[in-house]
Motif scaffolding. Structure first.
Motif, short mmCIF file in Angstrom:
data_model
loop_
_atom_site.label_atom_id
_atom_site.label_comp_id
_atom_site.label_asym_id
_atom_site.label_seq_id
_atom_site.Cartn_x
_atom_site.Cartn_y
_atom_site.Cartn_z
N VAL A 8 -19.66 80.36 22.09
CA VAL A 8 -18.67 79.36 21.67
C VAL A 8 -17.90 78.91 22.91
CG1 VAL A 8 -16.75 78.83 20.13
CG2 VAL A 8 -18.47 80.52 19.44
N LYS A 9 -17.65 77.60 23.01
CA LYS A 9 -16.94 77.08 24.17
C LYS A 9 -15.74 76.23 23.74
CE LYS A 9 -19.73 72.86 24.74
NZ LYS A 9 -20.63 72.10 25.65
N GLY A 10 -14.83 76.02 24.66
CA GLY A 10 -13.67 75.16 24.41
C GLY A 10 -13.07 74.73 25.73
N ARG A 11 -12.18 73.77 25.66
CA ARG A 11 -11.55 73.25 26.89
C ARG A 11 -10.07 73.05 26.62
NH1 ARG A 11 -13.65 71.27 31.76
NH2 ARG A 11 -12.52 69.57 32.76
N LEU A 12 -9.25 73.92 27.19
CA LEU A 12 -7.81 73.90 26.97
C LEU A 12 -7.15 72.89 27.91
CD1 LEU A 12 -8.87 76.79 26.08
CD2 LEU A 12 -6.53 77.57 26.43
N ASP A 13 -6.30 72.03 27.35
CA ASP A 13 -5.58 71.08 28.19
C ASP A 13 -4.72 71.81 29.22
OD1 ASP A 13 -6.72 69.14 26.67
OD2 ASP A 13 -4.87 68.50 25.67
N ARG A 14 -3.99 72.80 28.74
CA ARG A 14 -3.12 73.58 29.63
C ARG A 14 -3.04 75.00 29.10
NH1 ARG A 14 -1.53 73.36 34.89
NH2 ARG A 14 0.39 74.56 35.21
N PHE A 15 -3.22 75.98 29.98
CA PHE A 15 -3.16 77.38 29.57
C PHE A 15 -2.39 78.18 30.61
CE2 PHE A 15 -5.22 81.67 29.88
CZ PHE A 15 -4.58 82.20 28.77
N SER A 16 -1.43 78.96 30.14
CA SER A 16 -0.65 79.83 31.01
C SER A 16 -0.85 81.27 30.54
CB SER A 16 0.83 79.47 30.98
OG SER A 16 1.59 80.42 31.73
N PHE A 75 0.87 80.92 26.62
CA PHE A 75 0.80 79.78 25.71
C PHE A 75 -0.36 78.87 26.08
CE2 PHE A 75 3.35 77.72 29.08
CZ PHE A 75 2.75 76.47 29.14
N ALA A 76 -0.82 78.11 25.10
CA ALA A 76 -1.82 77.05 25.30
C ALA A 76 -1.21 75.76 24.79
CB ALA A 76 -3.11 77.38 24.55
N LEU A 77 -1.51 74.66 25.48
CA LEU A 77 -0.92 73.36 25.16
C LEU A 77 -2.02 72.33 25.01
CD1 LEU A 77 1.87 71.76 25.05
CD2 LEU A 77 1.39 71.16 27.42
N GLY A 136 -7.04 89.32 25.57
CA GLY A 136 -6.44 90.43 24.83
C GLY A 136 -5.11 90.13 24.19
N PHE A 137 -4.71 88.86 24.11
CA PHE A 137 -3.47 88.52 23.42
C PHE A 137 -3.63 87.19 22.70
CE2 PHE A 137 -2.97 86.54 27.59
CZ PHE A 137 -2.46 85.29 27.27
N ARG A 138 -2.76 86.95 21.72
CA ARG A 138 -2.78 85.70 20.98
C ARG A 138 -1.70 84.77 21.54
NH1 ARG A 138 -3.49 87.40 14.57
NH2 ARG A 138 -5.73 87.90 14.73
N PRO A 139 -2.09 83.66 22.13
CA PRO A 139 -1.10 82.78 22.76
C PRO A 139 -0.33 81.94 21.74
CG PRO A 139 -3.24 81.75 22.86
CD PRO A 139 -3.46 83.10 22.23
N ARG A 140 0.85 81.51 22.15
CA ARG A 140 1.53 80.46 21.41
C ARG A 140 0.69 79.19 21.55
NH1 ARG A 140 7.20 79.35 23.75
NH2 ARG A 140 7.35 78.01 21.91
N CYS A 141 0.60 78.42 20.50
CA CYS A 141 -0.23 77.20 20.52
C CYS A 141 0.63 76.00 20.18
CB CYS A 141 -1.38 77.33 19.53
SG CYS A 141 -2.57 78.63 19.97
#
Length: 324
Positions: free
Chosen positions: A185-193, A198-200, A240-245
């Motif tokens: 499975v693939k994806g492309r995050l606009d912004r990830f810290s 968090f992911a944006l 290993g963690f769930r980011p804020r989205c």
């Protein structure tokens, strides 16, 4: 799109093939051009949101084309200007006026002057009417008016507190790959810290369509939550963690205001369960070699009717309840 909110999609032109190259190992992959990411043969949210398993497979095999509209070109340009400003000028052309000489009429002998939409090998611009045989439509370009609006959007965003999210330590255009029960499975995050966890996701919207209700409607209407749940799960599996989205919506014209919407964890979990169901179903189809379409059949080959009639379900229920 409806007049609610337009998605700033990262779709590509029809002449850019997709899902044909080997996918890299699971992980976070930085500085990967979009065309290369698109070539990785793996399932993404675009596949998962297809209506049937037959369509999921067609999308996975790169058979479903995406029309590269003017709106999408504008959206990608905004995206590049916000998230990768150092690459904006080299990637995005600004259209000039048509350079063709008029052959008749009151303006005979003068340049056409309409906004160009294609360029020849010498990088001269032409409108659709005067497009020469050797001209082609650039993958990335905006009109002069759109370029001015993009700068205004960027200027207003830079003065907004929400800009802190883009300034936080992290990566833009971060490609992710992870394994899920034997599937890539693939994806492309606009912004990830990773440090700020968090992911944006950046979206553009029409003026006056930034209320929470409007944005929530768009999130539901266009499958943004499904899309984000894939990113959310990817980060959990890989880091290993769930980011804020969070979604950052910005108006595409004055006053260029912004709206921030954060997904609740229960929403993401619910959306991911639906995604996992599609992935499990796809795996079963791969094993059986059968990918059902709109019409379903039983084991004996008979058509399985859903017995819901011919009217749209909502309207049928209103009629049955005597409300229509």
């Amino acid at each position: 799109m409806s007049d609610m909110v337009e998605q700033m999609e990262m779709n590509f032109a029809n002449d850019v093939p997709s899902n044909f190259a080997d996918c890299p190992e699971p992980g976070l992959h930085r500085d990967v051009p979009f065309e290369k990411y698109a070539s990785w043969k793996a399932l993404n949210s675009g596949c998962i949101r297809q209506p049937t398993m037959r369509h999921v497979k067609a999308a996975f095999d790169g058979e479903i084309a995406n029309d590269d509209t003017k709106s999408r070109k504008f959206g990608r340009a905004v995206h590049t200007r916000f998230l990768e400003p150092e690459h904006y000028k080299e990637r995005v052309l600004i259209a000039e006026s048509c350079s063709a000489e008029l052959k008749s009429g009151d303006r005979k002998g003068q340049r056409c002057g309409k906004t160009g939409s294609c360029v020849d090998e010498a990088m001269r611009w032409y409108c659709g009417t005067h497009k020469p045989a050797d001209a082609s439509v650039p993958t990335e370009y905006v009109s002069a008016d759109e370029a001015e609006r993009i700068e205004s959007m960027a200027s207003n965003l830079h003065g907004h507190k929400a800009m802190d999210l883009l300034r936080a330590d992290g990566w833009s255009e971060c490609s992710v790959v992870f394994d899920w029960n034997g599937l890539k499975v693939k994806g492309r995050l606009d912004r990830f810290s990773e440090s700020a966890r968090f992911a944006l996701d950046v979206k553009k919207m029409r003026v006056g369509k930034g209320s929470m209700d409007d944005c929530r409607h768009a999130i539901d209407e266009y499958g943004y939550l499904t899309q984000f749940s894939v990113y959310w799960k990817a980060v959990e599996v890989l880091c290993g963690f769930r980011p804020r989205c969070l979604w950052l919506f910005i108006e595409e014209d004055a006053p260029f205001d912004v709206q921030l919407v954060e997904a609740e964890e229960w929403e993401l979990e619910h959306a991911w369960q639906s995604v996992a169901g599609v992935l499990d179903g796809f795996q079963s189809c791969v094993e059986s070699g059968y990918f059902p379409g709109y019409v379903r059949f039983g084991n004996d080959g008979t058509i399985l009717s859903n017995h819901l009639g011919a009217l749209p379900l909502r309207k049928a229920k209103l009629i049955q309840e005597g409300r229509a």
